[in-house]
Enzyme design. Structure first.
Site, PDB file in Angstrom:
ATOM      1  N   ASP A  80       5.055  -4.110   3.781  1.00 18.93           N
ATOM      2  CA  ASP A  80       4.262  -3.744   4.958  1.00 18.93           C
ATOM      3  C   ASP A  80       5.106  -2.992   5.982  1.00 18.93           C
ATOM      4  OD1 ASP A  80       1.837  -4.148   6.751  1.00 18.93           O
ATOM      5  OD2 ASP A  80       3.396  -5.127   7.936  1.00 18.93           O
ATOM      6  N   GLU A 118       4.279   0.808   2.706  1.00 17.20           N
ATOM      7  CA  GLU A 118       3.403   1.372   3.730  1.00 17.20           C
ATOM      8  C   GLU A 118       4.321   1.924   4.806  1.00 17.20           C
ATOM      9  OE1 GLU A 118       0.006   0.071   6.995  1.00 17.20           O
ATOM     10  OE2 GLU A 118       1.731  -1.210   6.580  1.00 17.20           O
TER      11      GLU A 118
END
Length: 626
Positions: free
Chosen positions: A276, A307
């Site tokens: 993340d 990400e």
């Protein structure tokens, strides 16, 4: 003594945070350099006795204890010199919540069924993203197993679990996790998660776990109770203080995250990790933590997906081995171009996109649209780096994911904002482009349920979250037309329950036909494109008048042409451009038309697309064309 990951060799060393249960008892290890001594309060599972055992100080601020009478199922807390008791920051399970005692888990007790499974290399598999708590009515690991056959029948290659590290309360997206080694008790026990991974492998599905290494949640984060050095006082992320990953005393902090990555891969047999917000992992070390995690994963045959909002190739691995070594990244530019083209919405971060055929074609050609241009949301600063030299498997495309649905105040999916025909046109483009497609749970049948932001924080924090959600949309310009009372309260139970998938929708023809269409698209992807999308020299993209076209020339297979108009009012004459013409002695035959519910057949010389549509065509000889 339990092992730890060494950054130099990524072999196993002397210390690893957390408890290890074996036939000789239980070994506890914790890093607590702020304290002169430490103890463990143990509640015996078998006898119910409560005892306090002193720990031994070890090198670099670690404390360790071997309890020969310890057993799996014992519960415990660490006791500081001031008498304060806290759960283990590397706890394997928190049966009473993140503030309660930790439980000793013996990972050897689970009997794996998928004994012949081998981790697949990352080759751009289609991904199915799901949130365990809302994927089924029960919201558990075991209940998710019952729906794996549905996922496997789609033709995707992997499922991706949103974060499962335990969090405060009984409902959360997972990005407020605070015990990074402990599967959330509201979803089940650790062996229930192992059973989910195991069952997926039996069905030929790889499993990816979303992990958060850029911050911890605001409630139940006890790292600072053991060591101030876990955090960097001079660096902050959008969610709070950054971790101390560089310089003096940073090695144990880095080991904490490296051992966490190894833990999920080794003890739960995940095939890959999705990291993340890697742009918020602030590390100025000579070897960035991302690169060290990549070494840990690749040594085990696992893969990593990032990400990262920067559109930087520095986090990926190019053909020469440069970069941090991650295998792929979410490529949100594709989503943004599609969303703007279909809805005209240009609020917030969509302001930097026009959704034109030219911009979409550029995105399809490179993988990102922003490859160094000024970006509106960054006050005109350059964003991105050239990426056309990277393989298509480096870029994961989607038309919705948990963020892009949940970032809308009311959690509307794309299928709630556009007509069915428009949604199918975008779906076909996603499934049949050369890039790895990712679906968000329920997308494959145009689910009617929203996916809204939900939490269960207590007291003042809970009230602050509710008010902050309302302010967020007023400040960033997303859904700016909504009144504050129109924004669902993330703390309300009904916000969570209305976000659960309604599987009975599959019995309705309007949803069943969308599911059939997705299955058809994935079958055609496997049949016609094969590995053509992997090699950039085998396909090309052209921007047309109110349409885009992708042409695949995959080795010995007949050419394939994908024509997509997200704008409608398009007319495509195949004789106008060389890129559109079939080979000599051949014509284009329609294989799939998104305006139909299944595969279509028919010879065409022009395409009339008065409304949004995606059409897949295959070159066939003039003699055999229907």
């Amino acid at each position: 003594m339990s092992p730890a990951v060494s950054e130099k060799s990524f072999a196993l060393g002397s210390l690893l945070p957390g408890p290890v249960a074996d036939d000789g008892g239980v070994t506890y290890v914790v890093w607590a350099p702020d304290h002169g001594h430490l103890s463990v309060r143990v509640w015996r599972r078998e006898s119910g006795k409560d005892i306090v055992l002193p720990m031994e100080a070890r090198e670099r601020g670690y404390f360790a204890l071997h309890d020969p009478d310890g057993r799996a199922g014992d519960r415990y807390k660490f006791v500081r010199p001031d008498g304060a008791e806290f759960p283990d920051p590397a706890s394997r399970f928190q049966p009473e919540g993140v503030h309660g005692p930790s439980e000793v888990i013996d990972h050897r007790a689970y009997a794996w069924q998928s004994t012949t499974w081998k981790r697949p290399a990352w080759s751009g598999q289609a991904i199915y993203e799901l949130h365990v708590g809302t994927f089924t009515p029960e919201g558990t690991f075991r209940a998710a197993i019952e729906r794996l056959d549905h996922i496997a029948s789609l033709g995707v290659g992997a499922i991706e679990l949103m974060p499962v590290a335990d969090f405060p309360g009984g409902r959360n997206w997972g990005y407020d996790g605070v015990t990074l080694f402990a599967p959330a008790r509201c979803y089940g026990r650790p062996d229930d998660l192992r059973a989910l991974v195991d069952a997926a492998h039996v069905r030929g599905l790889a499993v990816i776990l979303d992990v958060v290494y850029n911050h911890l949640g605001p409630d139940g984060n006890y790292l600072g109770a053991y060591a101030k050095e876990y955090f960097d006082a001079d660096r902050h992320t959008p969610w709070g203080q950054a971790f101390h990953l560089a310089g003096r005393d940073s090695r144990p902090v880095r080991e904490f995250f490296l051992s966490n990555a190894a833990y999920w891969l080794d003890e739960f047999r995940f095939d890959g990790l999705r990291l993340d917000a890697t742009h918020a992992i602030l590390d100025v070390s000579e070897k960035h933590l991302l690169s060290a995690i990549a070494d840990v994963a690749h040594a085990r045959g696992a893969f990593l997906i990032a990400e990262d909002e920067r559109n930087t190739t520095e986090i990926l691995c190019d053909a020469k081995g440069a970069g941090a070594g991650l295998d792929a990244a979410w490529a949100d530019d594709f989503h943004h171009e599609v969303r703007v083209a279909l809805t005209g919405i240009r609020e917030g971060y969509f302001a930097g996109y026009r959704g034109t055929p030219e911009e979409l074609a550029r995105t399809l050609t490179s993988g990102w649209f922003y490859t160094g241009q000024p970006f509106a949301s960054w006050k005109g600063r350059a964003r991105g780096s050239p990426c056309g030299h990277l393989p298509t498997r480096s870029f994961v495309f989607c038309i919705e994911n948990h963020d892009q649905v949940g970032n809308r105040a009311q959690g509307e999916r794309l299928e709630h904002l556009v007509s069915r025909d428009v949604f199918l046109a975008a779906s076909a483009l996603l499934c049949l482009s050369p890039y790895p497609p990712m679906l968000f749970m329920g997308q494959e049948w145009a689910a009617g349920s929203p996916f809204q932001y939900f939490t269960e924080h207590g007291g003042d924090l809970g009230r602050a979250v509710s008010e902050g959600r309302k302010r967020e949309f007023a400040e960033v310009g997303m859904n700016a037309s909504l009144r504050p009372e129109d924004v669902p309260d993330p703390q309300a139970l009904e916000t969570f329950t209305r976000s659960k998938l309604d599987w009975s929708e599959l019995e309705k023809p309007e949803h069943a036909s969308v599911l059939a269409f997705y299955r058809c698209c994935f079958a055609l992807r496997a049949e016609l494109l094969g590995d053509g999308g992997v090699h950039r020299d085998r396909w090309s993209v052209a921007a047309l008048n109110r349409a885009v076209a992708l042409r695949f020339n995959a080795g010995e297979k007949a050419p394939v042409l994908l024509v997509c108009s997200l704008w409608g009012e398009a007319r495509v004459d195949f004789s106008e451009k060389e890129a559109l013409r079939p080979p000599s002695g051949m014509v284009w035959q329609v294989v799939l038309d998104s305006r139909e519910t299944g595969a279509a057949q028919g010879r065409v010389e022009t395409l009339e697309l008065p409304t949004a549509a995606t059409v897949l065509l295959r070159a066939v000889s003039c003699e055999t064309a229907s």
